[in-house]
Design a protein around this motif. Structure first.
Motif, PDB file in Angstrom:
ATOM      1  N   ALA A   1      20.054  40.616  23.953  1.00 23.27           N
ATOM      2  CA  ALA A   1      20.075  41.529  25.670  1.00 23.27           C
ATOM      3  C   ALA A   1      20.511  39.935  26.331  1.00 23.27           C
ATOM      4  O   ALA A   1      21.210  40.413  27.270  1.00 23.27           O
TER       5      ALA A   1
ATOM      6  N   ASN B   1      24.196  40.472  25.871  1.00 21.71           N
ATOM      7  CA  ASN B   1      24.843  41.943  26.653  1.00 21.71           C
ATOM      8  C   ASN B   1      24.934  41.469  28.081  1.00 21.71           C
ATOM      9  O   ASN B   1      25.521  41.655  28.579  1.00 21.71           O
ATOM     10  N   SER B   2      23.347  41.216  28.234  1.00 25.80           N
ATOM     11  CA  SER B   2      23.756  40.717  30.125  1.00 25.80           C
ATOM     12  C   SER B   2      24.539  39.914  30.511  1.00 25.80           C
ATOM     13  O   SER B   2      25.864  39.421  31.492  1.00 25.80           O
TER      14      SER B   2
ATOM     15  N   SER C   1      13.668  43.797  32.618  1.00 24.99           N
ATOM     16  CA  SER C   1      15.402  44.678  32.072  1.00 24.99           C
ATOM     17  C   SER C   1      15.547  44.118  30.771  1.00 24.99           C
ATOM     18  O   SER C   1      15.167  42.433  30.240  1.00 24.99           O
TER      19      SER C   1
ATOM     20  N   LEU D   1      16.878  45.480  25.473  1.00 24.30           N
ATOM     21  CA  LEU D   1      17.212  45.778  24.852  1.00 24.30           C
ATOM     22  C   LEU D   1      16.004  46.105  23.913  1.00 24.30           C
ATOM     23  O   LEU D   1      14.819  45.533  23.325  1.00 24.30           O
TER      24      LEU D   1
ATOM     25  N   SER E   1      15.864  39.720  28.398  1.00 24.66           N
ATOM     26  CA  SER E   1      17.704  38.991  28.669  1.00 24.66           C
ATOM     27  C   SER E   1      16.870  37.766  28.968  1.00 24.66           C
ATOM     28  O   SER E   1      17.303  36.746  28.545  1.00 24.66           O
TER      29      SER E   1
ATOM     30  N   TYR F   1      19.157  50.242  26.369  1.00 25.88           N
ATOM     31  CA  TYR F   1      19.294  48.909  26.907  1.00 25.88           C
ATOM     32  C   TYR F   1      18.556  49.272  28.274  1.00 25.88           C
ATOM     33  O   TYR F   1      18.974  50.866  29.066  1.00 25.88           O
TER      34      TYR F   1
END
Length: 182
Positions: free
Chosen positions: A50, A53-54, A109, A111, A130, A150
């Motif tokens: 996560a 990804n962010s 937020s 994953l 995250s 996500y």
């Protein structure tokens, strides 16, 4: 001019991704000690996808190279905060007393990294946030998310049919005190 700029950005993202991947593979092949450290970090420790990804979205945009072509025509309808009547210590986490048929929002937020049964908890969704914290949302039915989705803070995860929602907070395999997060 705007259309050429769009294609340039997309091709640049693809080229940079390929260069990073090939560089990593070459480095892992050439240096056995780095390969060992890489495998230990990725396979033995809890790597936060996560977070990756962010960071990627912050600097490169969407993980999909041509997502700009498919702009969203809808907006989020469900965006709630967690609400409960009582809380009680339960195994490694907390049991929240909620209303029947309660719609469960995400606390932050992250994953979706697990969906399935957990002993003593029931049907469970694990969100890798995250900030590196894994949050277990348990006793959930009528799931509104899928594996590797996500999700945003406040997004609908599912429904609690009974009036009990179980939460567990973990980071690097260690149980965290739930009082800091709800």
């Amino acid at each position: 001019m705007r259309k050429n700029n769009f294609w340039f950005k997309q091709i640049s993202k693809i080229c940079i991704s390929i260069i990073i991947m090939l560089s990593t593979l070459i480095l892992l092949k050439a240096k056995p000690d780095i390969k060992q450290q890489f495998y230990q970090k990725v396979y033995e420790n809890n790597i936060s996808f996560a977070t990756i990804n962010s960071i990627y979205e912050k600097y490169a945009g969407s993980p999909l190279p041509f997502s700009d072509l498919f702009e969203k025509q809808t907006t989020t309808v469900f965006n709630e905060a967690l609400q409960y009547e009582e809380q009680h210590k339960y195994l490694d986490g907390v049991k929240l007393v909620v209303t029947e048929n309660y719609l469960v929002p995400s606390l932050d937020s992250g994953l979706v990294v697990f969906i399935g049964e957990k002993e003593n908890y029931g049907n469970t969704i694990i969100i890798q946030q995250s900030n590196g914290i894994d949050v277990w949302y348990s006793n959930i039915d009528n799931l509104a998310v899928n594996m590797y989705d996500y999700i945003e803070q406040g997004q609908l995860l599912g429904e609690v049919i009974s009036n009990e929602l179980y939460l567990v907070f973990k980071k690097d395999g260690e149980i965290l005190d739930h009082k800091k997060y709800i």
